[in-house]
Design a protein around this motif. Sequence first.
Motif, mmCIF file in Angstrom:
data_model
loop_
_atom_site.group_PDB
_atom_site.id
_atom_site.type_symbol
_atom_site.label_atom_id
_atom_site.label_comp_id
_atom_site.label_asym_id
_atom_site.label_seq_id
_atom_site.Cartn_x
_atom_site.Cartn_y
_atom_site.Cartn_z
ATOM 1 N N LEU A 216 1.525 8.987 6.504
ATOM 2 C CA LEU A 216 0.702 8.044 5.622
ATOM 3 C C LEU A 216 1.491 6.957 4.711
ATOM 4 O O LEU A 216 1.219 5.787 4.964
ATOM 5 N N GLU A 217 2.306 7.548 4.192
ATOM 6 C CA GLU A 217 3.094 6.680 3.209
ATOM 7 C C GLU A 217 3.808 5.728 3.980
ATOM 8 O O GLU A 217 3.982 4.352 3.543
ATOM 9 N N ARG A 218 4.138 6.206 5.290
ATOM 10 C CA ARG A 218 5.081 5.161 6.089
ATOM 11 C C ARG A 218 4.174 3.862 6.574
ATOM 12 O O ARG A 218 4.529 2.784 6.671
ATOM 13 N N LEU A 219 3.047 4.544 6.986
ATOM 14 C CA LEU A 219 2.066 3.829 7.655
ATOM 15 C C LEU A 219 1.509 2.492 6.754
ATOM 16 O O LEU A 219 1.341 1.312 7.218
ATOM 17 N N THR A 220 1.298 2.890 5.446
ATOM 18 C CA THR A 220 0.794 2.247 4.502
ATOM 19 C C THR A 220 1.836 1.137 4.489
ATOM 20 O O THR A 220 1.528 -0.057 4.220
#
Length: 228
Positions: A216-220
């Motif tokens: 999620l951190e990467r996607l954000t």
Amino acid sequence: MPCLVVTSAKGGVGKTTASLILGTEFAHAGYEVKVIDCDPNRSATRYFRACNENGNRPERLELVEEQDKSTIVKTIRDLDRDGTIVIVDLPGASSQLMSRAISMADLVITPTKPQKVDSEIGYETTELIREEEEVLGRKVHHSFVLNETSYVASKEAKGVEQGLVAQGIDLIKPDLTKRVPYSWLFTFGGDLRTMPPHSGTEKAQMQAALFRDAVLERLTRILNEEAA
Ligand SMILES: Nc1ncnc2c1ncn2[C@@H]1O[C@H](COP(=O)(O)OP(=O)(O)O)[C@@H](O)[C@H]1O
Ligand SMILES: [Mg+2]
């Protein structure tokens, strides 16, 4: 709409397992999730069948049944709704289907076992992605995750990890350890919280949530970059 594509030129490395861990964990965290099954072996569909048999399909988690190279792009486009996370589970071979799915991806994830031969074949996936980048004229974000690691990393596993990092590959942490509850997703459906008790369940839940958060951190970050 974040679109995650889980792919590797190799079969049996944990693509469907990683797709289902992410799918169930994102759904648990409140996201609407669609898992697109692109594998003629229908592994993801089998998980959903287990859910139907046990009446425990997680809320907000839905299957999009078998898609092929002629339908995949439109299917992903049609799911383009704010907040819905699309996870594409591909078969283990390079193909036009794989290329088309990659062309729609915000992030490509390649699971690899911590063995040299697996990581070498996994690494070939990065070469395929580089070719896609040339065709698309844009960067394709790509990360690896080590799957079926042991609690104590072997010398070979450490070597594989160092090798991937030395090649500039983004390695998602934590790894996915070899754990019975992960394979039980196929048996019992549901998620890591609804399955029968097992000594490894609590650790699997913690690891799966951390893995989800790392993705999620990467996607954000990627989506923010794309919007800028
Ligand atoms: N981390 C893991 N822990 C336990 N079993 C796993 C794990 N990853 C994969 N498996 C098992 O290995 C087999 C192949 O995994 P799968 O996710 O179907 O691979 P792929 O989709 O790449 O072909 C399945 O039986 C699955 O349950
Ligand atoms: Mg699979």
